[in-house]
Write a protein that holds these residues in place. Structure first.
Motif, mmCIF file in Angstrom:
data_model
loop_
_atom_site.group_PDB
_atom_site.id
_atom_site.type_symbol
_atom_site.label_atom_id
_atom_site.label_comp_id
_atom_site.label_asym_id
_atom_site.label_seq_id
_atom_site.Cartn_x
_atom_site.Cartn_y
_atom_site.Cartn_z
ATOM 1 N N GLN A 166 0.848 -1.183 0.000
ATOM 2 C CA GLN A 166 0.000 0.000 0.000
ATOM 3 C C GLN A 166 0.890 1.240 0.000
ATOM 4 O OE1 GLN A 166 -2.652 -1.953 -0.848
ATOM 5 N NE2 GLN A 166 -3.859 -0.374 0.145
ATOM 6 N N ARG A 167 1.038 1.860 -1.126
ATOM 7 C CA ARG A 167 1.886 3.037 -1.261
ATOM 8 C C ARG A 167 1.196 4.016 -2.210
ATOM 9 N NH1 ARG A 167 7.486 4.540 -0.910
ATOM 10 N NH2 ARG A 167 7.960 6.123 -2.473
ATOM 11 N N LYS A 168 1.109 5.266 -1.792
ATOM 12 C CA LYS A 168 0.444 6.280 -2.613
ATOM 13 C C LYS A 168 1.438 7.001 -3.523
ATOM 14 C CE LYS A 168 -3.387 7.399 0.504
ATOM 15 N NZ LYS A 168 -4.081 8.468 1.266
ATOM 16 N N TRP A 169 0.904 7.528 -4.609
ATOM 17 C CA TRP A 169 1.541 8.484 -5.508
ATOM 18 C C TRP A 169 2.542 7.875 -6.490
ATOM 19 C CZ3 TRP A 169 -1.855 11.948 -4.863
ATOM 20 C CH2 TRP A 169 -2.301 12.307 -3.587
ATOM 21 N N LYS A 227 -1.385 5.099 -7.259
ATOM 22 C CA LYS A 227 -0.102 5.668 -7.668
ATOM 23 C C LYS A 227 -0.045 5.724 -9.182
ATOM 24 C CE LYS A 227 1.778 2.340 -5.488
ATOM 25 N NZ LYS A 227 0.546 1.523 -5.356
ATOM 26 N N VAL A 228 0.859 6.545 -9.702
ATOM 27 C CA VAL A 228 1.055 6.621 -11.149
ATOM 28 C C VAL A 228 2.151 5.658 -11.576
ATOM 29 C CG1 VAL A 228 0.254 8.980 -11.446
ATOM 30 C CG2 VAL A 228 2.652 8.569 -10.868
ATOM 31 N N TYR A 229 1.966 5.086 -12.736
ATOM 32 C CA TYR A 229 3.021 4.340 -13.408
ATOM 33 C C TYR A 229 3.274 5.020 -14.745
ATOM 34 C CZ TYR A 229 3.246 0.422 -10.170
ATOM 35 O OH TYR A 229 3.454 -0.354 -9.052
ATOM 36 N N PRO A 230 4.515 5.376 -15.030
ATOM 37 C CA PRO A 230 4.822 6.030 -16.307
ATOM 38 C C PRO A 230 4.805 5.031 -17.458
ATOM 39 C CG PRO A 230 6.836 5.607 -15.093
ATOM 40 C CD PRO A 230 5.709 5.191 -14.183
ATOM 41 N N ASN A 231 5.131 5.486 -18.635
ATOM 42 C CA ASN A 231 5.289 4.583 -19.773
ATOM 43 C C ASN A 231 6.275 3.482 -19.426
ATOM 44 O OD1 ASN A 231 3.686 5.642 -21.996
ATOM 45 N ND2 ASN A 231 5.017 7.421 -21.912
ATOM 46 N N GLY A 232 6.090 2.310 -20.019
ATOM 47 C CA GLY A 232 7.119 1.288 -19.937
ATOM 48 C C GLY A 232 6.783 0.050 -19.150
ATOM 49 N N PHE A 233 5.561 -0.048 -18.583
ATOM 50 C CA PHE A 233 5.212 -1.176 -17.726
ATOM 51 C C PHE A 233 4.167 -2.085 -18.373
ATOM 52 C CE2 PHE A 233 7.186 1.587 -14.737
ATOM 53 C CZ PHE A 233 7.649 0.782 -13.696
ATOM 54 N N ILE A 234 4.376 -3.384 -18.207
ATOM 55 C CA ILE A 234 3.313 -4.365 -18.380
ATOM 56 C C ILE A 234 2.662 -4.530 -17.016
ATOM 57 C CG2 ILE A 234 2.826 -6.798 -18.895
ATOM 58 C CD1 ILE A 234 5.199 -6.710 -20.836
ATOM 59 N N PHE A 235 1.356 -4.737 -16.967
ATOM 60 C CA PHE A 235 0.699 -4.820 -15.671
ATOM 61 C C PHE A 235 0.092 -6.194 -15.442
ATOM 62 C CE2 PHE A 235 -2.390 -3.467 -18.700
ATOM 63 C CZ PHE A 235 -3.651 -3.815 -18.260
ATOM 64 N N ASP A 236 0.106 -6.583 -14.169
ATOM 65 C CA ASP A 236 -0.259 -7.919 -13.731
ATOM 66 C C ASP A 236 -1.749 -7.999 -13.385
ATOM 67 O OD1 ASP A 236 0.900 -10.579 -12.480
ATOM 68 O OD2 ASP A 236 -0.376 -9.727 -10.935
ATOM 69 N N VAL A 237 -2.218 -9.218 -13.196
ATOM 70 C CA VAL A 237 -3.600 -9.431 -12.794
ATOM 71 C C VAL A 237 -3.886 -8.805 -11.431
ATOM 72 C CG1 VAL A 237 -3.093 -11.666 -11.722
ATOM 73 C CG2 VAL A 237 -5.387 -11.207 -12.586
ATOM 74 N N ILE A 296 3.575 13.478 -5.931
ATOM 75 C CA ILE A 296 4.195 12.496 -6.822
ATOM 76 C C ILE A 296 5.709 12.675 -6.824
ATOM 77 C CG2 ILE A 296 4.420 11.735 -9.219
ATOM 78 C CD1 ILE A 296 1.477 12.576 -9.605
ATOM 79 N N THR A 297 6.156 13.915 -6.915
ATOM 80 C CA THR A 297 7.594 14.196 -6.940
ATOM 81 C C THR A 297 8.269 13.750 -5.655
ATOM 82 O OG1 THR A 297 7.299 16.080 -8.434
ATOM 83 C CG2 THR A 297 9.329 16.008 -7.136
ATOM 84 N N ILE A 298 7.656 14.065 -4.515
ATOM 85 C CA ILE A 298 8.219 13.666 -3.219
ATOM 86 C C ILE A 298 8.301 12.141 -3.118
ATOM 87 C CG2 ILE A 298 7.795 13.628 -0.723
ATOM 88 C CD1 ILE A 298 6.535 16.433 -1.083
ATOM 89 N N SER A 299 7.227 11.464 -3.527
ATOM 90 C CA SER A 299 7.198 10.008 -3.453
ATOM 91 C C SER A 299 8.218 9.386 -4.408
ATOM 92 C CB SER A 299 5.790 9.500 -3.775
ATOM 93 O OG SER A 299 5.697 8.103 -3.607
ATOM 94 N N ARG A 300 8.375 9.985 -5.594
ATOM 95 C CA ARG A 300 9.356 9.468 -6.565
ATOM 96 C C ARG A 300 10.777 9.634 -6.035
ATOM 97 N NH1 ARG A 300 12.330 12.047 -10.132
ATOM 98 N NH2 ARG A 300 11.052 13.935 -10.011
#
Length: 227
Positions: free
Chosen positions: A63-66, A121-131, A193-197
């Motif tokens: 459980q992690r935000k942003w 949370k956001v995921y940028p370009n480049g990810f395949i996502f799981d079930v 988002i920036t702080i979390s990144r």
């Protein structure tokens, strides 16, 4: 809420890949050479052209935000040839390749298992996502949407829709859509988002990790940074 729209009307919620054998097809990114991982891929076509074997894999996670939870990679070499041809003794395909048209696109995501409040949370370009890496794509204003999804209001509504530990795609589709018309709100979300990144990338669990911040104090370079 006057427009009475739901999340399914303003975004594309989707469930992703089920490899059927994560021990075979999934790794922590540290287990392979970074040069074998296709980072920042924009599309399926680009993944094929890259000739890479491994690609970032959104499996949901803690459980992690942003921003964050970018830990795993999946074998998607040659457009997922091995996964697509992973069959049982009778020749029936064991893996399930869902929504490949959304692979490598930016998304807003949450974990299937929500022990407390849902966290997005956001995921940028480049990810395949799981079930288990539940995701929504193509939002008109993803920054605004991420902000409202991480509010206490949505945490309470989500529990009303599904009081169990599993918040599924069908539940997300039913959520009411609310947009906060405020530039300062979106600025605050972007800051979060920036702080979390930065927090994520400050750890060796990130493939963008450069240097432990404590070393600034060890070698005195913190003083130079302040000059």
């Amino acid at each position: 809420m006057a427009n009475r729209k739901t999340m399914s009307e303003v975004s594309t919620p989707a469930q992703g890949l089920a490899t059927a054998d994560n021990n075979t097809f999934v790794r922590y990114w540290q287990e392979v050479s970074l040069s074998d991982i296709g980072l920042n891929i924009q599309s399926l076509e680009e993944s094929i052209i890259s000739k890479k074997k491994w690609f970032p894999y959104n499996k949901g996670g803690d459980q992690r935000k942003w921003y964050g939870n970018q830990t795993y990679i999946v074998d998607w070499e040659d457009d997922g040839f091995r996964i697509k041809n992973f069959c049982d003794a009778k020749g029936k395909q064991r893996s399930v390749v869902r929504n490949p048209d959304q692979y490598f696109k930016p998304s807003i995501s949450w974990s299937d298992i929500c022990s407390s409040d849902t966290s997005y949370k956001v995921y940028p370009n480049g990810f395949i996502f799981d079930v288990c890496g539940m995701s929504c794509f193509n939002a008109k204003n993803p920054i605004n949407l991420l902000g409202v999804l991480n509010t206490k209001f949505y945490a309470k509504v989500s529990k009303l829709l599904n009081p169990t530990m599993h918040f599924q795609i069908g539940d997300f589709k039913k959520l009411p859509y609310i947009e906060v018309e405020s530039n300062s709100f979106e600025e605050r979300v972007s800051e979060n988002i920036t702080i979390s990144r930065l927090d994520w990338d400050s750890r060796e669990t990130s493939w963008n990790f450069k240097r432990n911040e404590l070393l600034h104090y060890a070698d005195g370079s913190i003083d130079a940074d302040c000059e």
